[in-house]
Each structure stands twice: as C-alpha cells, then as structure tokens.
Write a protein that holds these residues in place. Structure first.
Motif, PDB file in Angstrom:
ATOM      1  N   ARG A  56       0.915  -1.185   0.150  1.00 40.55           N
ATOM      2  CA  ARG A  56      -0.025  -0.077  -0.079  1.00 40.55           C
ATOM      3  C   ARG A  56       0.833   1.121   0.030  1.00 40.55           C
ATOM      4  NH1 ARG A  56      -3.933  -0.880   5.052  1.00 40.55           N
ATOM      5  NH2 ARG A  56      -2.086  -1.673   5.851  1.00 40.55           N
ATOM      6  N   ARG A  57       2.097   0.989   0.658  1.00 40.13           N
ATOM      7  CA  ARG A  57       2.988   2.312   0.727  1.00 40.13           C
ATOM      8  C   ARG A  57       4.530   1.593   0.670  1.00 40.13           C
ATOM      9  NH1 ARG A  57       1.930   5.991   5.562  1.00 40.13           N
ATOM     10  NH2 ARG A  57       3.189   7.486   4.380  1.00 40.13           N
ATOM     11  N   LEU A 117       5.211   4.147  -5.573  1.00 39.92           N
ATOM     12  CA  LEU A 117       6.267   5.470  -5.122  1.00 39.92           C
ATOM     13  C   LEU A 117       5.776   6.543  -5.980  1.00 39.92           C
ATOM     14  CD1 LEU A 117       8.893   6.464  -3.956  1.00 39.92           C
ATOM     15  CD2 LEU A 117       9.953   5.698  -5.981  1.00 39.92           C
ATOM     16  N   ARG A 118       5.328   6.492  -7.096  1.00 46.47           N
ATOM     17  CA  ARG A 118       4.993   7.416  -7.977  1.00 46.47           C
ATOM     18  C   ARG A 118       3.843   8.383  -7.279  1.00 46.47           C
ATOM     19  NH1 ARG A 118       5.639   8.891 -12.991  1.00 46.47           N
ATOM     20  NH2 ARG A 118       6.603   7.029 -13.663  1.00 46.47           N
ATOM     21  N   LYS A 119       2.799   7.589  -6.714  1.00 44.29           N
ATOM     22  CA  LYS A 119       1.734   8.164  -5.983  1.00 44.29           C
ATOM     23  C   LYS A 119       1.965   8.856  -4.779  1.00 44.29           C
ATOM     24  CE  LYS A 119      -1.577   4.543  -7.835  1.00 44.29           C
ATOM     25  NZ  LYS A 119      -2.489   3.403  -7.469  1.00 44.29           N
ATOM     26  N   LEU A 121       4.889  10.134  -4.178  1.00 41.52           N
ATOM     27  CA  LEU A 121       5.701  11.596  -4.442  1.00 41.52           C
ATOM     28  C   LEU A 121       4.936  12.546  -4.763  1.00 41.52           C
ATOM     29  CD1 LEU A 121       8.879   9.954  -6.169  1.00 41.52           C
ATOM     30  CD2 LEU A 121       8.472  10.713  -3.789  1.00 41.52           C
ATOM     31  N   MET A 122       3.566  12.181  -5.381  1.00 42.19           N
ATOM     32  CA  MET A 122       2.547  13.101  -6.034  1.00 42.19           C
ATOM     33  C   MET A 122       1.784  13.806  -4.960  1.00 42.19           C
ATOM     34  SD  MET A 122       1.825  11.393  -9.634  1.00 42.19           S
ATOM     35  CE  MET A 122       0.682  12.999 -10.222  1.00 42.19           C
ATOM     36  N   ALA A 123       1.737  13.044  -3.521  1.00 44.07           N
ATOM     37  CA  ALA A 123       0.783  13.646  -2.751  1.00 44.07           C
ATOM     38  C   ALA A 123       1.136  14.914  -2.305  1.00 44.07           C
ATOM     39  CB  ALA A 123       1.233  12.643  -1.453  1.00 44.07           C
ATOM     40  N   ARG A 124       0.165  15.956  -2.072  1.00 47.61           N
ATOM     41  CA  ARG A 124       0.373  17.381  -2.074  1.00 47.61           C
ATOM     42  C   ARG A 124       1.100  17.556  -0.942  1.00 47.61           C
ATOM     43  NH1 ARG A 124      -1.870  21.548  -4.403  1.00 47.61           N
ATOM     44  NH2 ARG A 124      -2.965  20.167  -5.701  1.00 47.61           N
ATOM     45  N   ARG A 125       1.106  16.685   0.181  1.00 47.50           N
ATOM     46  CA  ARG A 125       1.849  17.317   1.419  1.00 47.50           C
ATOM     47  C   ARG A 125       3.125  16.481   1.468  1.00 47.50           C
ATOM     48  NH1 ARG A 125      -2.292  16.515   6.387  1.00 47.50           N
ATOM     49  NH2 ARG A 125      -3.953  18.164   5.655  1.00 47.50           N
ATOM     50  N   PHE A 160      11.191  12.561 -11.001  1.00 47.03           N
ATOM     51  CA  PHE A 160      10.764  13.502  -9.985  1.00 47.03           C
ATOM     52  C   PHE A 160      11.972  14.390  -9.447  1.00 47.03           C
ATOM     53  CE2 PHE A 160       7.023  10.933 -10.249  1.00 47.03           C
ATOM     54  CZ  PHE A 160       5.964  11.813  -9.300  1.00 47.03           C
ATOM     55  N   ASN A 161      13.403  14.360 -10.171  1.00 42.75           N
ATOM     56  CA  ASN A 161      14.560  14.832  -9.631  1.00 42.75           C
ATOM     57  C   ASN A 161      14.473  14.598  -7.983  1.00 42.75           C
ATOM     58  OD1 ASN A 161      15.697  15.732 -12.008  1.00 42.75           O
ATOM     59  ND2 ASN A 161      14.586  17.713 -11.857  1.00 42.75           N
ATOM     60  N   HIS A 162      14.475  13.426  -7.645  1.00 34.39           N
ATOM     61  CA  HIS A 162      14.382  13.118  -6.058  1.00 34.39           C
ATOM     62  C   HIS A 162      15.504  12.490  -5.790  1.00 34.39           C
ATOM     63  CE1 HIS A 162      13.363  11.482  -2.158  1.00 34.39           C
ATOM     64  NE2 HIS A 162      12.052  12.204  -2.359  1.00 34.39           N
ATOM     65  N   PRO A 163      16.325  12.914  -4.588  1.00 38.88           N
ATOM     66  CA  PRO A 163      17.430  12.544  -4.098  1.00 38.88           C
ATOM     67  C   PRO A 163      17.429  11.064  -3.703  1.00 38.88           C
ATOM     68  CG  PRO A 163      16.986  14.076  -2.690  1.00 38.88           C
ATOM     69  CD  PRO A 163      15.934  14.012  -3.813  1.00 38.88           C
ATOM     70  N   VAL A 164      18.494  10.457  -3.989  1.00 43.01           N
ATOM     71  CA  VAL A 164      18.547   8.812  -3.474  1.00 43.01           C
ATOM     72  C   VAL A 164      19.947   8.696  -3.142  1.00 43.01           C
ATOM     73  CG1 VAL A 164      18.834   8.075  -5.844  1.00 43.01           C
ATOM     74  CG2 VAL A 164      17.925   6.462  -4.231  1.00 43.01           C
ATOM     75  N   ALA A 165      20.150   7.846  -1.866  1.00 41.72           N
ATOM     76  CA  ALA A 165      21.382   7.182  -1.536  1.00 41.72           C
ATOM     77  C   ALA A 165      21.057   5.725  -1.506  1.00 41.72           C
ATOM     78  CB  ALA A 165      21.705   7.726  -0.041  1.00 41.72           C
TER      79      ALA A 165
END
Length: 365
Positions: A56-57, A117-119, A121-125, A160-165
């Motif tokens: 779910r998440r 994950l896409r959903k 990251l798209m969450a408004r908060r 999404f230009n999201h940082p990842v390690a």
C-alpha cells in the motif's frame, strides 16, 4: 538459545545459514527427524522461491538517531545474497518465516513498488528528503536481474528529480549507470559499496552469493568513472576474522575511486547471534571462541548491545583502537571528506499525461 540442529550441507550449498531456526514469535519448534524406516529419502537442495507482494506504501519512515536518513525503500524482503551477519534477518520473523535459511531462500518481491512510489511522491503534502535504498535488504540481489524493480524505482526518482542514496554489494548496479550518472551530475545520487574482506574464501563463506571482492572493486571503479560518488563501506568489521584487513580494504577502495569511507562493527541482533555462532563454529572452528569473545568485548559482555550511539561502533578499548586505525587511514588516503548533501531543491512533480506543459518547466505544487 541452544544450538539448532543444522540442515545437511548437501541441501544448503551456496547458503550461509546452517539452519532454519524458528523465529522468536513461534511457540513451537519443528525439527526434521529420521522416521526409522530404512528408505533412501534424501531431500533436494534448497531453491530460491519468490512471492509477490502488493504494497500500500513503499516509503518507510524512521527516527533513529544512528541513521542519517529518515526514509527508505525496500524493493524486496529477504535477500538471496545470504550474508550470515545480516542485521535484517530478524525482519523475516514478522512474515512468519525463519531468519535462517528462509531469509535467503523465501523472498518477497514488490513489483508494483514503482507505481506506488509515484503516487506517494505526488501527494500534495509530500516534502522531499533523501530516500535511502538498500539499508535493509540489497536492492541489487540476484533476482533484480529479471524483476527490475529497483530500476523502475530509479526511473521514477529520476523523473521527479528526487535524491537517492543507495547501499549495495551487488555489481548489478552497473546496469543502472545510465540513470544514476545523470542524477549524480545534478547532485541527486550517491552510492555506498560494502566490502567486508579482500580474501575471496572468507568473503565467499560470509557472503555466499555476493560478487567477490575484486568484482566489487571493479564496480566502484566503473561508478566513479561515470561521475557517481562512491562511499566505501567497510562493514561489518568482524573481530579476529577481518579486522586485520581494515587498512588494506580502505587502500583498495581509494585506488578504485571511492571518495569517502565509513565503517560499522559486527552487530548480532536477535536471531542473528545464534545463526552467526553456529556458522562460525562450523566454518572457522579454530578461532570461533576468540571471535565470539571479542564480539562480546565490543558489546559490553553480550553478543549485541542495541543501545543507540554504541550499537554500530562498539565500546571499550578494542573499539577505540579500531576507530583510531580507521581515522588514520582515511586521512592518509583522502577518504575522510564529508560529502556534500544531496539536493532537494530540484524536486518537481512531472506533468500528467495530456497536461499542458508550463513555458518555464514543470509546475510546483
């Protein structure tokens, strides 16, 4: 806990754990015994089984003061690499499975993780911070070659230009240089490669399905040449078995192109302690008592001290000496630098299919 009856070695070739000990939540223990019939009933070797899970998440949060990140993703549960010392083994108990051979052979894949994950990251908060991948089980374990879940996650993060390690022992990460190199160029990606020993025999015994040390060094070299910052992770340091290699591992990593280094001492939480004891007594019987004695010295007389602040470094004189050796070598090799933080200011939610593009680029939410 008393020693568990080992499974015959013929059934566990290429595996590290010697048994499938019952997890801590089970009241009953099941033991395979001879039924007394004079019949040949040799059981087949243990094979890897993979079950799919629909999450779910996928973003997991933590508040540990020992960790430099507050969120992570695990594409898989269980790990075919089978490292005997893996601190993630106890997590298999929550699935009703054994942290022993089940952890290495009964895997859970999450093929829909990229879409979930896409959903998220798209969450408004949602507020972006570095997502760590590989901090529990390895995202580049062998089944990733065909499942490509990790690659799907990276494609979403890049979009999404999201940082990842990323932390891994697997050379399969080289496949994804085409995604990671452009991300690294934007300050969005870095990788940690774990090397425990440079001795192929010791490494194979501890990490039966992990690429050998020479292959890991080549991975560091290829990632570094592609412009991806690599941290060499000397983890875990196993006292009386691999601790004498500390300086050599750091030097080899620096030569391969690593730009920073870190180190964690062996820690044996919950079921891992018994699994490791059984393994070391079978694999290195001549030094098993010395290894376990030094482990207890590091953790205040116990197999493991879970206290924040000391669980990853150990305590006492030996831990101090190890830290001094590590710090001195890192300064000499230029591995003591602090890497710049990954960027979060580039994060953008990409336009949905059919949505009109903004003249100046993707819209902020």
């Amino acid at each position: 806990m008393d020693a568990v009856t080992p499974i015959p070695s013929s059934r566990r070739k290429g595996r590290a754990a010697t048994s499938n000990q019952t997890n801590r939540f089970e009241r009953l223990t099941r033991i395979a015994t001879d039924d007394g019939w004079d019949l040949s009933e040799d059981l087949p070797p243990l094979r890897t089984e993979v079950t799919d899970e629909v999450p779910r998440r996928v973003i997991t949060r933590n508040s540990s003061p020992d960790l430099s990140f507050d969120r992570s993703i695990n594409p898989y549960r269980g790990c075919e690499h089978g490292c005997i010392y893996c601190f993630a083994r106890p997590s298999h108990a929550y699935l009703g499975l054994s942290p022993g051979l089940d952890f290495e052979t009964r895997l859970i894949a999450r093929p829909e993780a990229p879409d979930v994950l896409r959903k998220e990251l798209m969450a408004r908060r949602y507020s972006p911070k570095v997502i760590a991948i590989g901090t529990n089980t390895d995202p580049y374990q062998p089944i990733e070659k065909t499942r490509e879940i990790m690659r799907g996650l990276l494609q979403v993060l890049a979009e999404f230009n999201h940082p990842v390690a990323i932390v891994t022992k697997g050379s399969l990460i080289e496949r994804d240089i085409d995604i990671l190199a452009p991300m690294a160029d934007k300050g969005l990606a870095r990788v940690g490669i774990s090397i425990t020993s440079l001795d192929p025999k010791v490494a194979r015994a501890m990490e039966p399905r992990v690429p050998g040390p020479a292959r890991k060094l080549r991975t560091i070299k290829l990632l570094s040449e592609a412009g991806i910052p690599v941290r060499l992770m000397v983890s875990p340091v196993v006292p009386a078995l691999t601790d004498h290699e500390l300086e050599a591992i750091l030097a080899a990593g620096a030569d391969a192109g690593a730009v920073a280094a870190s180190s964690i001492v062996l820690r044996l939480p919950r079921e891992v302690a018994q699994l490791f004891r059984d393994w070391v007594e079978e694999t290195f019987p001549d030094r098993a008592a010395r290894i376990m004695g030094r482990v207890r010295e590091l953790h205040g007389g116990r197999d493991y001290d879970p206290e924040f602040g000391v669980r990853m470094t150990g305590q006492g004189k030996w831990a101090e000496i190890l830290k001094q050796r590590f710090d001195l070598s890192c300064r000499r090799l230029g591995l003591d630098r602090r890497l710049p933080p990954l960027r979060t200011d580039l994060f953008r939610v990409p336009p949905a299919a059919g949505e009109q593009l903004d003249l100046f680029g993707p819209k902020d939410r």
